[in-house]
Design a protein around this motif. Structure first.
Motif, mmCIF file in Angstrom:
data_model
loop_
_atom_site.group_PDB
_atom_site.id
_atom_site.type_symbol
_atom_site.label_atom_id
_atom_site.label_comp_id
_atom_site.label_asym_id
_atom_site.label_seq_id
_atom_site.Cartn_x
_atom_site.Cartn_y
_atom_site.Cartn_z
ATOM 1 N N VAL A 5 64.514 46.068 11.332
ATOM 2 C CA VAL A 5 64.821 45.202 12.460
ATOM 3 C C VAL A 5 65.697 45.993 13.432
ATOM 4 C CG1 VAL A 5 66.009 43.095 13.181
ATOM 5 C CG2 VAL A 5 64.690 43.119 11.044
ATOM 6 N N ASP A 6 65.283 46.045 14.684
ATOM 7 C CA ASP A 6 66.074 46.709 15.726
ATOM 8 C C ASP A 6 67.092 45.740 16.317
ATOM 9 O OD1 ASP A 6 66.483 49.013 17.628
ATOM 10 O OD2 ASP A 6 65.925 47.439 19.060
ATOM 11 N N SER A 7 66.637 44.522 16.650
ATOM 12 C CA SER A 7 67.521 43.511 17.243
ATOM 13 C C SER A 7 66.901 42.132 17.045
ATOM 14 C CB SER A 7 67.767 43.792 18.727
ATOM 15 O OG SER A 7 66.544 43.924 19.422
ATOM 16 N N VAL A 8 67.719 41.093 17.223
ATOM 17 C CA VAL A 8 67.257 39.715 17.062
ATOM 18 C C VAL A 8 67.699 38.896 18.268
ATOM 19 C CG1 VAL A 8 67.111 39.782 14.547
ATOM 20 C CG2 VAL A 8 69.272 39.137 15.624
ATOM 21 N N HIS A 9 66.892 37.828 18.565
ATOM 22 C CA HIS A 9 67.081 37.100 19.818
ATOM 23 C C HIS A 9 66.750 35.621 19.617
ATOM 24 C CE1 HIS A 9 66.694 41.271 21.053
ATOM 25 N NE2 HIS A 9 65.572 41.273 20.367
ATOM 26 N N LYS A 18 64.896 35.955 25.785
ATOM 27 C CA LYS A 18 65.825 35.392 24.806
ATOM 28 C C LYS A 18 67.071 36.272 24.732
ATOM 29 C CE LYS A 18 62.127 33.358 22.019
ATOM 30 N NZ LYS A 18 62.352 31.945 22.226
ATOM 31 N N SER A 19 68.198 35.671 24.418
ATOM 32 C CA SER A 19 69.470 36.387 24.329
ATOM 33 C C SER A 19 69.593 37.104 22.997
ATOM 34 C CB SER A 19 70.641 35.412 24.481
ATOM 35 O OG SER A 19 70.585 34.779 25.735
ATOM 36 N N GLY A 79 63.826 45.458 28.119
ATOM 37 C CA GLY A 79 64.727 45.582 26.989
ATOM 38 C C GLY A 79 64.384 44.613 25.874
ATOM 39 N N PRO A 80 64.977 44.804 24.713
ATOM 40 C CA PRO A 80 64.762 43.890 23.587
ATOM 41 C C PRO A 80 65.085 42.449 23.980
ATOM 42 C CG PRO A 80 65.908 45.851 22.847
ATOM 43 C CD PRO A 80 65.873 45.911 24.358
ATOM 44 N N GLY A 81 64.198 41.546 23.585
ATOM 45 C CA GLY A 81 64.370 40.116 23.865
ATOM 46 C C GLY A 81 63.833 39.673 25.210
ATOM 47 N N GLN A 82 63.592 40.608 26.098
ATOM 48 C CA GLN A 82 63.185 40.228 27.451
ATOM 49 C C GLN A 82 61.749 39.708 27.526
ATOM 50 O OE1 GLN A 82 64.312 43.694 29.864
ATOM 51 N NE2 GLN A 82 65.956 42.416 30.692
ATOM 52 N N LEU A 83 60.907 40.026 26.539
ATOM 53 C CA LEU A 83 59.550 39.472 26.517
ATOM 54 C C LEU A 83 59.460 38.235 25.636
ATOM 55 C CD1 LEU A 83 57.296 42.671 26.500
ATOM 56 C CD2 LEU A 83 57.910 41.177 28.412
ATOM 57 N N ASN A 123 53.828 38.625 34.225
ATOM 58 C CA ASN A 123 53.824 39.151 35.600
ATOM 59 C C ASN A 123 54.925 38.531 36.436
ATOM 60 O OD1 ASN A 123 51.924 41.152 35.668
ATOM 61 N ND2 ASN A 123 50.288 39.868 36.475
ATOM 62 N N ASP A 124 55.267 37.276 36.160
ATOM 63 C CA ASP A 124 56.377 36.647 36.867
ATOM 64 C C ASP A 124 57.683 37.366 36.535
ATOM 65 O OD1 ASP A 124 54.521 34.828 37.840
ATOM 66 O OD2 ASP A 124 55.088 33.244 36.422
ATOM 67 N N PHE A 125 57.797 37.837 35.301
ATOM 68 C CA PHE A 125 58.976 38.585 34.866
ATOM 69 C C PHE A 125 59.034 39.950 35.563
ATOM 70 C CE2 PHE A 125 60.664 41.712 31.738
ATOM 71 C CZ PHE A 125 61.987 41.329 31.774
#
Length: 179
Positions: A5-9, A18-19, A79-83, A123-125
């Motif tokens: 696991v790299d990161s969690v959100h 997600k944060s 970045g992680p969580g941004q998708l 695409n909105d992101f």
């Protein structure tokens, strides 16, 4: 490199990203505690509108960090969580797992149900990002690269750095499709 696991959100509301948090709690049959997509029945707004009683096969969203690196090389800084993923992984080819693969992460188990269906929100992101995560090969076959979805088969707390062990289902193995 071993799978980990790299990161969690998490996000308690239906936001696209997600944060990042120090840990998430996976709840058997429900998903990520405190996340807007947790539940036994569908929580994604488009799916709720179509049929609110369908089972939630999208309790946990996982994306491989290698995708984020690849997107960076094409000019998209993600970045992680941004998708919208709950778990960002390293060292595991999530997209090649078969339906029913079990991911053992600490005490938790996630059963992979299918591929994430990338949508216009990507695409909105970031304009142009959808074409990077939804590609056609030379034969015209569409490849969905925006991670995998799963359901929680065993509860547990998941933190960055946790090892991920893959348990394959009995054969025959079936390729992931969109869920």
């Amino acid at each position: 490199m071993s799978a980990r696991v790299d990161s969690v959100h998490v996000s308690p509301t239906h936001t696209f990203s997600k944060s990042t948090t120090p840990q998430i709690e996976l709840v058997e049959g429900v998903g990520v505690r405190g996340d807007a997509h947790a539940g036994t029945t569908v929580r994604h707004r488009s799916r709720v509108a179509a049929n609110p009683s369908q089972p939630n096969l999208r309790q946990v969203h996982l994306i491989h960090a290698e995708l984020l690196e690849e997107l960076g090389m094409t000019g998209h800084r993600v970045g992680p969580g941004q998708l919208g993923e709950n778990i960002t992984t390293v060292g595991i080819d999530l997209l090649d797992l078969p339906v029913g693969a079990r991911l053992h992460i600490a005490d938790a188990v996630v059963i992979v149900t299918g591929l994430r269906n990338p949508c216009q929100q990507i695409n909105d992101f970031q304009p142009g990002l959808l074409k990077k995560v939804l590609r056609k090969d030379d034969s015209g076959q569409v490849h969905k690269l925006a991670g995998v979805m799963g359901v929680v088969a065993r509860s547990g707390t998941v933190r960055p750095g946790e090892a991920i062990a893959v348990e394959l289902p009995p054969e025959p193995h079936y390729a992931l499709t969109g869920v």
